[in-house]
Scaffold this active site. Structure first.
Site, PDB file in Angstrom:
ATOM      1  N   HIS A 193      -3.679   7.190   2.399  1.00  0.00           N
ATOM      2  CA  HIS A 193      -4.011   5.886   1.824  1.00  0.00           C
ATOM      3  C   HIS A 193      -5.422   5.524   2.271  1.00  0.00           C
ATOM      4  O   HIS A 193      -5.776   5.668   3.446  1.00  0.00           O
ATOM      5  CB  HIS A 193      -2.994   4.854   2.313  1.00  0.00           C
ATOM      6  CG  HIS A 193      -3.373   3.455   1.988  1.00  0.00           C
ATOM      7  ND1 HIS A 193      -3.741   3.068   0.727  1.00  0.00           N
ATOM      8  CD2 HIS A 193      -3.485   2.353   2.771  1.00  0.00           C
ATOM      9  CE1 HIS A 193      -4.029   1.786   0.739  1.00  0.00           C
ATOM     10  NE2 HIS A 193      -3.897   1.327   1.967  1.00  0.00           N
TER      11      HIS A 193
ATOM     12  N   ASN B 207     -10.057  -0.125  -0.677  1.00  0.00           N
ATOM     13  CA  ASN B 207      -8.604   0.042  -0.588  1.00  0.00           C
ATOM     14  C   ASN B 207      -7.978  -0.524  -1.870  1.00  0.00           C
ATOM     15  O   ASN B 207      -7.979  -1.735  -2.080  1.00  0.00           O
ATOM     16  CB  ASN B 207      -8.120  -0.718   0.659  1.00  0.00           C
ATOM     17  CG  ASN B 207      -6.610  -0.709   0.819  1.00  0.00           C
ATOM     18  OD1 ASN B 207      -5.877  -0.296  -0.082  1.00  0.00           O
ATOM     19  ND2 ASN B 207      -6.145  -1.178   1.961  1.00  0.00           N
TER      20      ASN B 207
ATOM     21  N   CYS C 171       0.822  -1.229   0.000  1.00  0.00           N
ATOM     22  CA  CYS C 171       0.000   0.000   0.000  1.00  0.00           C
ATOM     23  C   CYS C 171       0.850   1.271   0.000  1.00  0.00           C
ATOM     24  O   CYS C 171       0.371   2.338  -0.369  1.00  0.00           O
ATOM     25  CB  CYS C 171      -0.934   0.016   1.206  1.00  0.00           C
ATOM     26  SG  CYS C 171      -2.085  -1.355   1.220  1.00  0.00           S
TER      27      CYS C 171
END
Ligand code: ACO
Length: 371
Positions: A253, A283, A114
């Site tokens: 994020h 996500n 990520c």
């Protein structure tokens, strides 16, 4: 020393929409309400059969080049941040380089899960600042849906697929002001796909045990993400010479709405200075920050001279943050350009090629408007 300036941006998500209710209908033991209240996610986009990470990366890249009006042959380097490459070998970046026609560019992948996009941005900025290259395409592209166990309700609800790209150019004006990167491999097992590499190649046993799936300690990841996204941002802000009062927009994020809230609170930033779009996409791993930045620009949340902070946390464990001084006088002009595009609808392509035929190059349009 030259600065690395953002000159173009683009995003791409698959057309297949999967809502929380679709997951319930697929037989997952959950509810629409649980997912939305505990994560902030309403839906996500997932790859269609036959689609792959590079397909999304190519579209995002082409859009970023179009915004900057840069020909792919003028690119020096392409970095694709991904933990879901099309193949273990070769790098997805090389596939993208070929498909967009970037004949002069070097190309490589980078895996920091990520945090991959912020890592790639930092390395790309360093290349430009050291004057080794002038134009770098930084892409975050992931399709973590390929690793999901659709019976694991704690994990599969969180993720979506997508890609986002920024074109960085050498400039006399800042630019990327600072970056801060960190890692702690002692937490590797908290978020892991254990099979598929040299330690545990994917074989019959691995598939039978489900070792090809992403496993996660959700509570630990939640706690660490909330803490480290704030800390990484604090470090990058300090390195840029700014303070949190100077921050105009935080683009975190997009992991979980509550993680985003906690990170913003740690930084003392009010909700209006924080951008979130995870309700629509979930996500998207390395793609989440560039997709959020593209949508923030589109919504007019980014103005010339703004200080924008990106911050991320993910598998590794890894974390990273970047501070960007927004250099292009946007979004007013681009919005009007896009308004034209919407007004023209299907006639857009014909309009654009007629402009090109008449020699009215988009570059000179951009130069006149923005410089
Ligand atoms: N639907 C219904 N109930 C569920 C679901 C679900 N989808 N998932 C878990 N539950 C249950 C649990 O089994 C538990 O039940 P129990 O009390 O009977 O044991 C209960 O809900 C509460 O579980 P918690 O783990 O406390 O739930 P929490 O509020 O922490 O939410 C979640 C879980 C969403 C996974 C959260 O921990 C999280 O977001 N963690 C971060 C994970 C993450 O973002 N990972 C992405 C990669 S890293 C990154 O991007 C930062």
């Amino acid at each position: 020393m030259p600065y690395a300036q953002v000159a173009g941006w683009g995003m791409a998500v698959p057309s297949r929409v999967v809502t929380n209710n679709d997951l319930v209908e697929m037989g997952l033991e959950t509810s629409e309400e649980w997912i939305e209240t505990r994560t902030g996610i309403r839906q996500r986009r997932l790859l269609a059969p036959g689609e792959a990470t590079s397909d999304l990366a190519v579209t995002a890249a082409q859009r970023a080049l179009e915004v900057a009006n840069v020909h792919p042959a003028d690119l020096d380097l392409i970095i694709v941040a991904t933990c879901t490459p099309d193949h273990p070998v070769p790098a997805t970046a090389s596939l993208v380089q070929d498909r967009i026609g970037a004949g002069r560019a070097g190309a490589t992948d980078l895996n920091a899960a990520c945090s991959g996009f912020v890592y790639a941005l930092s390395l790309a900025a360093g290349q430009i600042e050291s004057a080794r290259v002038r134009q770098v395409l930084v892409i975050g592209a992931d399709a973590v849906s390929i690793y999901l166990d659709w019976q694991d309700r704690e994990t599969c609800i969180l993720f979506g697929d997508g890609a986002g790209a920024l074109l960085l150019q050498s400039s006399e004006e800042p630019g990327i002001l600072s970056t801060s990167l960190g890692s702690d491999g002692s937490g590797a097992s908290l978020l892991m796909v254990s099979a598929g590499g040299s330690r545990f190649p994917t074989n019959g046993d691995a598939l039978r045990n489900g070792d090809n799936h992403l496993v996660m300690d959700g509570r630990q990841i939640f706690r660490l993400a909330a803490q480290m996204m704030g800390k990484a941002a604090e470090k990058a802000i300090e390195a840029s010479g700014l303070t949190t009062e100077d921050v105009n927009l935080l683009i975190p994020h997009q992991a979980n709405g509550r993680i985003i809230e906690a990170a913003a609170k740690k930084l003392g930033l009010p909700p209006e200075k924080v951008f979130a779009n995870l309700a629509e996409y979930g996500n998207t791993t390395a793609a989440s920050i560039p997709i959020a930045l593209c949508e923030a620009i589109e919504e007019g949340r980014v103005k010339p001279g703004d200080n924008i902070v990106l911050t991320s946390f993910g598998a590794g464990l890894s974390w990273g943050s970047a501070v960007i001084r927004w250099g292009l006088p946007l979004p007013v002009e681009v919005s009007s350009w896009r308004r034209w595009r919407r007004r023209l609808g299907g006639r857009w392509s014909a309009f654009r090629s007629s402009l090109r035929k008449r020699g009215r190059r988009v570059r000179s349009f951009m130069d006149r408007k923005y410089n």
